[in-house]
Motif scaffolding. Structure first.
Motif, PDB file in Angstrom:
ATOM      1  N   GLN A  53       0.826  -1.207   0.000  1.00 24.77           N
ATOM      2  CA  GLN A  53       0.000   0.000   0.000  1.00 24.77           C
ATOM      3  C   GLN A  53       0.863   1.261   0.000  1.00 24.77           C
ATOM      4  O   GLN A  53       0.578   2.241  -0.708  1.00 24.77           O
ATOM      5  CB  GLN A  53      -0.925   0.002   1.228  1.00 24.77           C
ATOM      6  CG  GLN A  53      -1.923  -1.147   1.273  1.00 24.77           C
ATOM      7  CD  GLN A  53      -2.940  -1.041   0.170  1.00 24.77           C
ATOM      8  OE1 GLN A  53      -3.480   0.017  -0.088  1.00 24.77           O
ATOM      9  NE2 GLN A  53      -3.202  -2.157  -0.494  1.00 24.77           N
ATOM     10  N   ALA A  54       1.932   1.260   0.782  1.00 25.30           N
ATOM     11  CA  ALA A  54       2.791   2.456   0.885  1.00 25.30           C
ATOM     12  C   ALA A  54       3.514   2.734  -0.426  1.00 25.30           C
ATOM     13  O   ALA A  54       3.627   3.894  -0.861  1.00 25.30           O
ATOM     14  CB  ALA A  54       3.789   2.271   2.024  1.00 25.30           C
ATOM     15  N   LEU A  55       4.037   1.696  -1.081  1.00 30.08           N
ATOM     16  CA  LEU A  55       4.751   1.906  -2.343  1.00 30.08           C
ATOM     17  C   LEU A  55       3.810   2.385  -3.441  1.00 30.08           C
ATOM     18  O   LEU A  55       4.209   3.166  -4.317  1.00 30.08           O
ATOM     19  CB  LEU A  55       5.439   0.604  -2.775  1.00 30.08           C
ATOM     20  CG  LEU A  55       6.618   0.154  -1.893  1.00 30.08           C
ATOM     21  CD1 LEU A  55       7.195  -1.158  -2.413  1.00 30.08           C
ATOM     22  CD2 LEU A  55       7.703   1.225  -1.835  1.00 30.08           C
ATOM     23  N   ALA A  56       2.556   1.918  -3.413  1.00 29.27           N
ATOM     24  CA  ALA A  56       1.587   2.380  -4.415  1.00 29.27           C
ATOM     25  C   ALA A  56       1.374   3.883  -4.315  1.00 29.27           C
ATOM     26  O   ALA A  56       1.268   4.598  -5.330  1.00 29.27           O
ATOM     27  CB  ALA A  56       0.265   1.636  -4.241  1.00 29.27           C
ATOM     28  N   GLU A  93       2.907   7.831  -6.724  1.00 30.77           N
ATOM     29  CA  GLU A  93       2.246   9.075  -7.102  1.00 30.77           C
ATOM     30  C   GLU A  93       3.127  10.291  -6.783  1.00 30.77           C
ATOM     31  O   GLU A  93       3.131  11.273  -7.520  1.00 30.77           O
ATOM     32  CB  GLU A  93       0.911   9.197  -6.376  1.00 30.77           C
ATOM     33  CG  GLU A  93      -0.074   8.090  -6.693  1.00 30.77           C
ATOM     34  CD  GLU A  93      -1.377   8.268  -5.935  1.00 30.77           C
ATOM     35  OE1 GLU A  93      -1.542   9.351  -5.335  1.00 30.77           O
ATOM     36  OE2 GLU A  93      -2.196   7.345  -5.935  1.00 30.77           O
ATOM     37  N   TRP A  94       3.890  10.208  -5.697  1.00 27.36           N
ATOM     38  CA  TRP A  94       4.745  11.350  -5.336  1.00 27.36           C
ATOM     39  C   TRP A  94       5.797  11.594  -6.416  1.00 27.36           C
ATOM     40  O   TRP A  94       6.058  12.731  -6.808  1.00 27.36           O
ATOM     41  CB  TRP A  94       5.434  11.111  -3.993  1.00 27.36           C
ATOM     42  CG  TRP A  94       4.486  10.730  -2.894  1.00 27.36           C
ATOM     43  CD1 TRP A  94       3.160  10.943  -2.858  1.00 27.36           C
ATOM     44  CD2 TRP A  94       4.821  10.049  -1.691  1.00 27.36           C
ATOM     45  NE1 TRP A  94       2.622  10.445  -1.695  1.00 27.36           N
ATOM     46  CE2 TRP A  94       3.625   9.886  -0.946  1.00 27.36           C
ATOM     47  CE3 TRP A  94       5.998   9.551  -1.129  1.00 27.36           C
ATOM     48  CZ2 TRP A  94       3.586   9.251   0.285  1.00 27.36           C
ATOM     49  CZ3 TRP A  94       5.980   8.925   0.112  1.00 27.36           C
ATOM     50  CH2 TRP A  94       4.767   8.778   0.805  1.00 27.36           C
ATOM     51  N   ASP A 124       7.057  14.841  -9.104  1.00 29.59           N
ATOM     52  CA  ASP A 124       8.415  15.363  -8.877  1.00 29.59           C
ATOM     53  C   ASP A 124       8.717  15.590  -7.404  1.00 29.59           C
ATOM     54  O   ASP A 124       9.442  16.519  -7.021  1.00 29.59           O
ATOM     55  CB  ASP A 124       8.622  16.677  -9.663  1.00 29.59           C
ATOM     56  CG  ASP A 124       8.513  16.462 -11.167  1.00 29.59           C
ATOM     57  OD1 ASP A 124       8.899  15.368 -11.630  1.00 29.59           O
ATOM     58  OD2 ASP A 124       8.020  17.371 -11.864  1.00 29.59           O
ATOM     59  N   VAL A 125       8.132  14.764  -6.548  1.00 31.96           N
ATOM     60  CA  VAL A 125       8.465  14.817  -5.119  1.00 31.96           C
ATOM     61  C   VAL A 125       8.867  13.401  -4.720  1.00 31.96           C
ATOM     62  O   VAL A 125       8.103  12.649  -4.099  1.00 31.96           O
ATOM     63  CB  VAL A 125       7.273  15.303  -4.269  1.00 31.96           C
ATOM     64  CG1 VAL A 125       7.736  15.542  -2.823  1.00 31.96           C
ATOM     65  CG2 VAL A 125       6.698  16.575  -4.837  1.00 31.96           C
ATOM     66  N   ALA A 126      10.070  13.012  -5.084  1.00 34.75           N
ATOM     67  CA  ALA A 126      10.517  11.628  -4.905  1.00 34.75           C
ATOM     68  C   ALA A 126      11.123  11.423  -3.527  1.00 34.75           C
ATOM     69  O   ALA A 126      12.282  11.027  -3.371  1.00 34.75           O
ATOM     70  CB  ALA A 126      11.498  11.249  -6.002  1.00 34.75           C
ATOM     71  N   VAL A 127      10.358  11.691  -2.488  1.00 38.71           N
ATOM     72  CA  VAL A 127      10.845  11.480  -1.125  1.00 38.71           C
ATOM     73  C   VAL A 127      10.630  10.026  -0.742  1.00 38.71           C
ATOM     74  O   VAL A 127       9.747   9.341  -1.269  1.00 38.71           O
ATOM     75  CB  VAL A 127      10.112  12.410  -0.141  1.00 38.71           C
ATOM     76  CG1 VAL A 127      10.437  13.848  -0.430  1.00 38.71           C
ATOM     77  CG2 VAL A 127       8.611  12.174  -0.198  1.00 38.71           C
ATOM     78  N   GLU A 139      -5.244  10.227  -0.033  1.00 42.07           N
ATOM     79  CA  GLU A 139      -5.711  11.150  -1.058  1.00 42.07           C
ATOM     80  C   GLU A 139      -5.271  12.600  -0.789  1.00 42.07           C
ATOM     81  O   GLU A 139      -5.459  13.463  -1.649  1.00 42.07           O
ATOM     82  CB  GLU A 139      -7.235  11.087  -1.170  1.00 42.07           C
ATOM     83  CG  GLU A 139      -7.997  11.423   0.094  1.00 42.07           C
ATOM     84  CD  GLU A 139      -8.279  10.194   0.949  1.00 42.07           C
ATOM     85  OE1 GLU A 139      -9.160  10.266   1.832  1.00 42.07           O
ATOM     86  OE2 GLU A 139      -7.613   9.152   0.724  1.00 42.07           O
ATOM     87  N   LYS A 140      -4.707  12.890   0.392  1.00 45.43           N
ATOM     88  CA  LYS A 140      -4.296  14.261   0.706  1.00 45.43           C
ATOM     89  C   LYS A 140      -2.782  14.446   0.758  1.00 45.43           C
ATOM     90  O   LYS A 140      -2.297  15.559   0.578  1.00 45.43           O
ATOM     91  CB  LYS A 140      -4.899  14.697   2.042  1.00 45.43           C
ATOM     92  CG  LYS A 140      -6.414  14.870   2.020  1.00 45.43           C
ATOM     93  CD  LYS A 140      -6.911  15.412   3.348  1.00 45.43           C
ATOM     94  CE  LYS A 140      -8.432  15.644   3.312  1.00 45.43           C
ATOM     95  NZ  LYS A 140      -8.932  16.197   4.594  1.00 45.43           N
ATOM     96  N   ILE A 141      -2.034  13.373   1.022  1.00 40.87           N
ATOM     97  CA  ILE A 141      -0.604  13.536   1.275  1.00 40.87           C
ATOM     98  C   ILE A 141       0.144  14.033   0.053  1.00 40.87           C
ATOM     99  O   ILE A 141       1.071  14.845   0.153  1.00 40.87           O
ATOM    100  CB  ILE A 141      -0.001  12.204   1.788  1.00 40.87           C
ATOM    101  CG1 ILE A 141       1.463  12.388   2.144  1.00 40.87           C
ATOM    102  CG2 ILE A 141      -0.204  11.101   0.785  1.00 40.87           C
ATOM    103  CD1 ILE A 141       1.703  13.390   3.263  1.00 40.87           C
ATOM    104  N   THR A 142      -0.263  13.600  -1.155  1.00 39.82           N
ATOM    105  CA  THR A 142       0.458  14.019  -2.363  1.00 39.82           C
ATOM    106  C   THR A 142       0.385  15.534  -2.535  1.00 39.82           C
ATOM    107  O   THR A 142       1.389  16.203  -2.804  1.00 39.82           O
ATOM    108  CB  THR A 142      -0.109  13.314  -3.595  1.00 39.82           C
ATOM    109  OG1 THR A 142       0.001  11.897  -3.415  1.00 39.82           O
ATOM    110  CG2 THR A 142       0.639  13.718  -4.852  1.00 39.82           C
ATOM    111  N   GLY A 143      -0.808  16.082  -2.380  1.00 40.42           N
ATOM    112  CA  GLY A 143      -0.964  17.522  -2.515  1.00 40.42           C
ATOM    113  C   GLY A 143      -0.160  18.290  -1.484  1.00 40.42           C
ATOM    114  O   GLY A 143       0.428  19.346  -1.788  1.00 40.42           O
TER     115      GLY A 143
END
Length: 818
Positions: free
Chosen positions: A622-625, A629-630, A634-637, A792-796
């Motif tokens: 689930q975490a890698l999925a 998206e990050w 362009d937020v490859a943390v 659904e909120k963390i990416t933003g």
């Protein structure tokens, strides 16, 4: 009568006025012949009629339009109404002599109807027809056709008014059904009339050929109209029988009344249903509502058609169709009435069978869930209904179960007999039933055991606050003991029943009814062993709790079904720039009954099960999925996962993590595994092999809760780590404790010397943030920055943080770190 009084005098006036005011231009034998021919044409058109039934009314469709065309062309227009009046009147007399039931008033109205229609037609013709009747003039054909159309319209309107006043059929319905069967006939009649006019002017001898042609047309009209009427009749029958598909007697009977009323619109319909206790009547007709009540014993009258309602010889009821006047039903109507009665009987029989099955099922269900002696709920019902009540309550709502056992009950049976014992149980049941409040459940569990489930205790039932709820439950238990102990006379002997009560209180979301019962028995046996009346469950000495087993089974189901275990994501930020340095994935269990569970509430159960590997793979997947998206933004943390200590004993862990990384196309360096220092300090070859495999894979390792163990320094010498996370317990006290501040300072300096990044956990205030920055701590996470966020909120949030910091994402390792 109002309609008759208006139409009949008007027709007489119009006919007389036409003769007086518009005499023929020339008199003599020729004029007389034309008048006689016109009257004869009207008479023949009436006698050569086609009769169909329009609902309850018998409708005669003659050659009126054809005769009207001839009359308008042959005689002066002023004489047209009188010619039609005489011809129709003679036909009415002939019909009466032939045996048709016609009252003088009906005969007069029919003649007046056609007369007024002819007068309107003559008026229209007078506006169009030329003075000279020459067939070469096209106005002749136009005028004759318009006259025939007006004649038909007026005739139809007066007829519809009569049917509406007389039998109640809607005016629009009469018009619609009449036109549906008469358009073809009207067109043909006009064509025949024009043919007669043309033929008579060219060579009257050709009129001798018309009778066979007219006979064929008459048969065609008759067959077509009868076919249309049959089709409509069977369509109504189909709709009426289809509406009988109901399961309740009332629904079937009302559908039967309305269906029969569709077949016989003027009749009043009565469906008499034979019930086991009475004969019931459903009555209605037309647009009126169906009225039900006890059926009268009066016999059917002479105007009533009756059909017995029978199924396999068994009487179900009777269908009665009450007509307002004598009616001769056609063979088709007789057949439809009988067939509809059979269908209605079958539907009523099915409804009665359904009612009996429902009653039998209700009795069976009641017997299966209730005690036959006391009529209380039994054990199965207590379990089912109790679990249902627990599911709808808030998770922390306090519930209580009072388990009551009647003391010395066997002595009552042995001394006074089983009938006396049953009487005593019945008395106790009645007392408990009266004592229970509206939302409480009383049950008889076995011979002399009763239960009372209380779902509305005033006090909370959390583990550290359950005293108030227990106090309320104990008070209720004492009231119950006093109530049951009231003296009662059994078999002539006064008794004061004694009982033992076990009390258990628990949060609704933490147990089910099986566990409540188990704990209740422990409390009740404790009361009996201690010689008291009331005992309560406190968990002491109870090693057989089923709650852990239930939680493990529910966790297994959550892993297999998906959707219940969700991840929340908390970002770690660079204290200098505010850029995101990583994200920690925190698991939450959205339990359907217990509510949201944090890891502390189920991880201990997980660690002692065979689900650790499955759980770890589920969380990493689930975490890698989400981490994918990050990178797309362009937020490859990196994403951090807390690793179970038992996972480091799984030799397959590196290979499984490699498959998941390949599945989501995430570089191994973007996965951080957080482990506690106490896990790997002991020398263990299996753990060392797994750690070596993880390092070869390329994933990052972080020390979680650093400093809380006893071997922190030794841990750093044995394990190659990329990050140290300072435990929240140090961060929370650093502002007020110089000693804690010194420990954090030492940790930061040590990590700097080793080239390891430091992240502080649990930062909740700006003062803590500033203090960490002064100590040289590079990154931190906590509610001061962001709480754990849904996927659904963390990416933003990460995208906004990166933009706010100048789009510079801080990597996990510092430059040059080993």
């Amino acid at each position: 009568m109002v309609l008759y009084a208006c139409v009949i005098p008007a027709a007489l006036v119009v006919a007389g006025a036409g003769v007086v005011w518009y005499p023929p231009a020339a008199s003599g034998r020729g004029t007389a012949i034309r008048l006689v021919a016109a009257i004869a044409a009207v008479l023949l058109a009436q006698l050569a009629r086609v009769r169909i039934r329009l609902g309850p009314a018998l409708v005669s469709l003659g050659w009126g339009e054809a005769a009207l065309v001839v009359v308008v062309f042959v005689v002066p227009l002023g004489w047209v109404p009188a010619s039609v009046l005489v011809g129709v009147a003679i036909s009415q007399v002939i019909f009466r002599i032939a045996g048709e039931v016609r009252t003088p008033l009906n005969m007069a109205y029919n003649a007046a109807n056609f007369t007024l229609a002819a007068a309107a037609a003559a008026g229209v013709a007078g506006l169009v027809l030329p003075a000279t009747r020459s067939l070469s003039n096209p106005r002749i054909a136009v005028g004759l056709i318009l006259a025939a159309v007006v004649y038909t319209v007026v005739n139809l309107v007066l007829f519809a008014a009569l049917v509406n006043f007389h039998v109640g059929t809607r005016f629009s319905e009469v018009i619609k059904r009449s036109l549906a069967g008469k358009v073809f006939l009207i067109v043909g009649n006009i064509a025949v009339g024009l043919l007669v006019v043309v033929t008579g002017n060219v060579d009257p001898r050709w009129l001798l050929v018309l009778p066979p042609v007219l006979w064929l047309l008459r048969q065609s009209y008759s067959n077509r109209l009868r076919a249309d009427d049959e089709r409509r009749g069977w369509q109504e029958f189909s709709r009426a029988t289809e509406a009988l598909n109901r399961l309740e007697e009332r629904g079937v009977a009302e559908a039967g009344v309305r269906g029969a009323a569709r077949l016989f619109p003027t009749a009043t319909i009565e469906v008499r249903v034979l019930r086991p206790d009475a004969l019931w009547s459903y009555r209605g007709g037309g647009e009126s509502a169906v009225v039900s009540g006890p059926a009268s014993s009066a016999a059917a009258g002479p105007l009533t058609e009756t059909r017995p309602l029978q199924v396999g010889g068994a009487e179900v009821g009777e269908l009665r169709v009450h007509f307002p006047e004598p009616v001769q039903l056609s063979p088709r109507e007789q057949m439809q009435l009988s067939a509809f009665a059979d269908a209605l009987a079958a539907a009523l029989h099915d409804a009665a069978s359904h009612r009996e099955l429902q009653a039998l099922s209700a009795r069976s269900l009641h017997a299966a869930s209730h005690d036959g002696l006391t009529r209380l709920a039994n054990r199965d019902a207590l379990l089912a209904k109790g679990n249902g009540a627990l599911r709808v309550l808030e998770r922390e709502t306090a519930v209580a179960l009072l388990l009551l056992d009647v003391d010395h009950f066997r002595e009552v049976n042995d001394t006074l007999g089983h009938a006396a014992g049953d009487q005593l149980l019945h008395t106790i049941a009645d007392r408990m039933r009266g004592y229970a409040r509206g939302d409480e459940l009383v049950a008889r569990l076995s011979g002399d055991e009763f239960g009372l489930l209380i779902t509305s205790l005033d006090g909370p039932a959390a583990a550290d606050e359950e005293a108030a709820g227990l106090t309320q439950a104990l008070r209720r238990a004492r009231e119950l003991v006093d109530l049951v102990g009231m003296q009662v006379e059994v078999a002539g002997v006064p008794l004061a029943p004694e009982c033992s009560v076990g009390v258990v209180v628990a949060p609704a979301g933490s147990v089910d009814m099986t566990e409540l019962l188990r704990r209740g028995y422990i409390a009740m046996y404790r009361a009996k062993r201690g010689g008291g009346v009331i005992g309560w469950y406190d968990g002491a000495g109870d090693d057989g709790s089923t709650d852990r087993l239930a939680l493990l089974a529910e966790l297994r189901e959550a892993l297999s079904s998906g959707g219940q275990l969700v991840l929340a994501y908390q970002p770690a930020l660079d204290l200098a720039t505010g850029a995101p340095t990583g994200v920690e994935a925190l698991v939450r269990w959205q339990h359907p009954r217990r509510g949201e569970l944090l890891p502390d509430e189920f991880i201990a159960v997980l660690e002692n099960s065979d689900l650790v590997g499955t759980f770890t793979r589920y969380v990493v997947d689930q975490a890698l999925a989400v981490a994918t998206e990050w990178a797309a933004h362009d937020v490859a943390v990196p994403v951090s996962i807390n690793l179970s200590p038992r996972s480091l004993l799984d030799a397959d862990l590196p290979e499984q993590l490699g498959e998941l990384l390949a599945k989501h196309r995430v570089p191994a360096g973007r996965l951080v595994l957080e482990i506690t220092e106490t896990v790997v300090v002991p020398e263990h070859d299996a753990i060392s092999a797994v750690l070596d495999g993880l390092q070869r894979l390329g994933v990052q390792l972080a020390v979680d809760d650093f400093g809380t163990g006893y071997s922190s320094l030794k841990f750093l010498t044995r394990v190659h780590v990329d990050e140290v996370k300072i435990d929240r317990s140090f961060v929370g006290r650093m502002v007020d404790s110089p000693e804690v501040t010194a420990i954090i300072k030492a940790t930061v300096d040590l990590a700097g010397d080793l080239g390891v990044r430091v992240v502080a956990e649990g930062v909740e205030t700006a003062e803590q943030k500033s203090a960490l920055a002064r100590l040289g701590c590079a990154a931190a996470q906590g509610y001061h920055f962001h709480p754990p966020l849904p996927a659904e909120k963390i990416t933003g949030v990460l995208v906004n943080l990166a933009r706010a910091s100048g789009a510079r994402v801080i990597p996990l390792r510092s430059e040059g770190a080993s």
